[in-house]
Design a protein around this motif. Structure first.
Motif, PDB file in Angstrom:
ATOM      1  N   LEU A 191       0.419  -5.974   2.263  1.00  0.00           N
ATOM      2  CA  LEU A 191       1.586  -5.099   2.195  1.00  0.00           C
ATOM      3  C   LEU A 191       2.369  -5.327   0.915  1.00  0.00           C
ATOM      4  O   LEU A 191       2.844  -4.380   0.280  1.00  0.00           O
ATOM      5  N   THR A 192       2.494  -6.594   0.516  1.00  0.00           N
ATOM      6  CA  THR A 192       3.184  -6.908  -0.737  1.00  0.00           C
ATOM      7  C   THR A 192       2.456  -6.299  -1.933  1.00  0.00           C
ATOM      8  O   THR A 192       3.084  -5.697  -2.820  1.00  0.00           O
ATOM      9  N   ASP A 193       1.129  -6.446  -1.963  1.00  0.00           N
ATOM     10  CA  ASP A 193       0.342  -5.878  -3.062  1.00  0.00           C
ATOM     11  C   ASP A 193       0.470  -4.360  -3.108  1.00  0.00           C
ATOM     12  O   ASP A 193       0.573  -3.764  -4.191  1.00  0.00           O
ATOM     13  N   ALA A 194       0.465  -3.726  -1.937  1.00  0.00           N
ATOM     14  CA  ALA A 194       0.547  -2.270  -1.886  1.00  0.00           C
ATOM     15  C   ALA A 194       1.891  -1.767  -2.398  1.00  0.00           C
ATOM     16  O   ALA A 194       1.955  -0.822  -3.196  1.00  0.00           O
ATOM     17  N   ILE A 195       2.964  -2.414  -1.966  1.00  0.00           N
ATOM     18  CA  ILE A 195       4.295  -2.001  -2.426  1.00  0.00           C
ATOM     19  C   ILE A 195       4.424  -2.200  -3.929  1.00  0.00           C
ATOM     20  O   ILE A 195       4.966  -1.343  -4.652  1.00  0.00           O
ATOM     21  N   GLU A 196       3.900  -3.325  -4.403  1.00  0.00           N
ATOM     22  CA  GLU A 196       3.978  -3.601  -5.842  1.00  0.00           C
ATOM     23  C   GLU A 196       3.181  -2.589  -6.650  1.00  0.00           C
ATOM     24  O   GLU A 196       3.629  -2.129  -7.709  1.00  0.00           O
ATOM     25  N   ARG A 197       1.994  -2.221  -6.153  1.00  0.00           N
ATOM     26  CA  ARG A 197       1.166  -1.255  -6.880  1.00  0.00           C
ATOM     27  C   ARG A 197       1.809   0.120  -6.883  1.00  0.00           C
ATOM     28  O   ARG A 197       1.761   0.841  -7.888  1.00  0.00           O
ATOM     29  N   SER A 222       8.973  -6.660  -3.946  1.00  0.00           N
ATOM     30  CA  SER A 222       7.887  -6.592  -2.965  1.00  0.00           C
ATOM     31  C   SER A 222       7.742  -7.899  -2.211  1.00  0.00           C
ATOM     32  O   SER A 222       7.522  -7.912  -0.995  1.00  0.00           O
ATOM     33  N   MET A 223       7.864  -9.006  -2.916  1.00  0.00           N
ATOM     34  CA  MET A 223       7.758 -10.314  -2.279  1.00  0.00           C
ATOM     35  C   MET A 223       8.885 -10.531  -1.277  1.00  0.00           C
ATOM     36  O   MET A 223       8.665 -11.054  -0.173  1.00  0.00           O
ATOM     37  N   MET A 224      10.094 -10.108  -1.621  1.00  0.00           N
ATOM     38  CA  MET A 224      11.223 -10.269  -0.703  1.00  0.00           C
ATOM     39  C   MET A 224      11.015  -9.458   0.572  1.00  0.00           C
ATOM     40  O   MET A 224      11.295  -9.932   1.677  1.00  0.00           O
ATOM     41  N   MET A 225      10.524  -8.238   0.432  1.00  0.00           N
ATOM     42  CA  MET A 225      10.269  -7.405   1.603  1.00  0.00           C
ATOM     43  C   MET A 225       9.207  -8.032   2.488  1.00  0.00           C
ATOM     44  O   MET A 225       9.325  -8.052   3.720  1.00  0.00           O
TER      45      MET A 225
END
Length: 272
Positions: A137-143, A159-162
């Motif tokens: 999920l973090t990778d997806a939000i960041e991308r 993204s990491m905080m979320m």
């Protein structure tokens, strides 16, 4: 018990929903949300309910787990239904007491609003937190937010905080449940007395909960520093996200579903 609340938990699996690219899931959730709030006819609401049920079946997540996810919003559901029943007028009067009038249209509207909230919560949980790991999920939000990094915005940190926030929701709920059980064992009473007495009784829960939360945050920060974490700059990934034909087909299906909901709103008689 608070430990039964499944908000933020991830359930590993091999279903079609689990295998979807997390970026496609996030975009699909946006399309579902637009569909839910665009729906205005009985046919549109029925289609949304069927889609939500289909997502639950395809994800292979226990229906009891899904029902547990509705516990935190049970009060909101009841309050929303009562408010819509009491304040929605119409043509078919069912009951009247003093200044309170209950119409058939109000009951229908209340039911549709509750269905809208339930479908929104269940679809979001099934597509995201239940079937997507925090790392993915973090990778997806960041991308998805990567274009904003050109504007010097801290996309990776956001993204990491979320991801951390979602991951620690079940942990904090479990910690709260343990504190409540410990306080009850010491004779604390959280269920009787006046409202002010119940509020004061929460102090022995909130204080150790905040202490535990800060301690966990400090331990997490130390662990990340020991692993030489310094943000997203120069950071590589063990798994590279790749969009397959299956992901494209699912996204096209969700786009077609939104188009169908809009079509239903123009073709069928409006319900709300």
């Amino acid at each position: 018990m608070l430990s039964e609340i499944t908000l933020g938990q991830y359930f590993p699996g091999k279903s079609l929903i689990h295998k979807l690219d997390p970026r496609i899931k996030i975009i699909s959730i946006i399309l579902i949300i637009v569909s839910i709030f665009t729906a205005k006819t009985y046919a549109a609401f029925a289609a949304i309910a069927v889609l939500t049920f289909a997502l639950v079946m395809v994800s292979r997540i226990n229906i009891v787990t899904i029902l547990k996810s509705l516990k935190p919003v049970l009060f909101i559901l009841i309050f929303t239904m009562i408010a819509n029943i009491l304040w929605t007028s119409g043509e078919t009067l069912l009951a009247e007491f003093w200044v309170i009038k209950i119409y058939a249209e109000g009951i229908i509207y209340a039911f549709l609003m509750a269905l809208r909230i339930i479908c929104l919560i269940v679809a979001t949980f099934v597509l995201l937190t239940y079937t997507t790991s925090p790392v993915a999920l973090t990778d997806a939000i960041e991308r998805l937010l990567s274009p904003l990094s050109k504007l010097k915005l801290p996309v990776h940190e956001f993204s990491m905080m979320m991801s951390i926030a979602l991951r620690f929701i079940p942990t904090l709920l479990e910690e709260t449940d343990k504190i409540i059980s410990a306080q009850k064992a010491r004779g604390a009473d959280f269920e009787s007395g006046s409202l002010m007495k119940r509020i004061k009784a929460l102090v022995p829960i909130l204080v150790p909960l905040f202490v535990s939360a800060f301690r966990r945050a400090d331990e997490l920060a130390s662990a990340m520093e020991c692993r030489l974490y310094h943000g997203g700059e120069g950071r590589t990934r063990m798994k590279i996200l790749k969009i397959s034909a299956r992901d494209v087909l699912f996204l096209l299906f969700m786009a077609a579903f939104l188009a169908m909901i809009i079509y239903f709103n123009f073709v069928f008689t409006h319900a709300i």
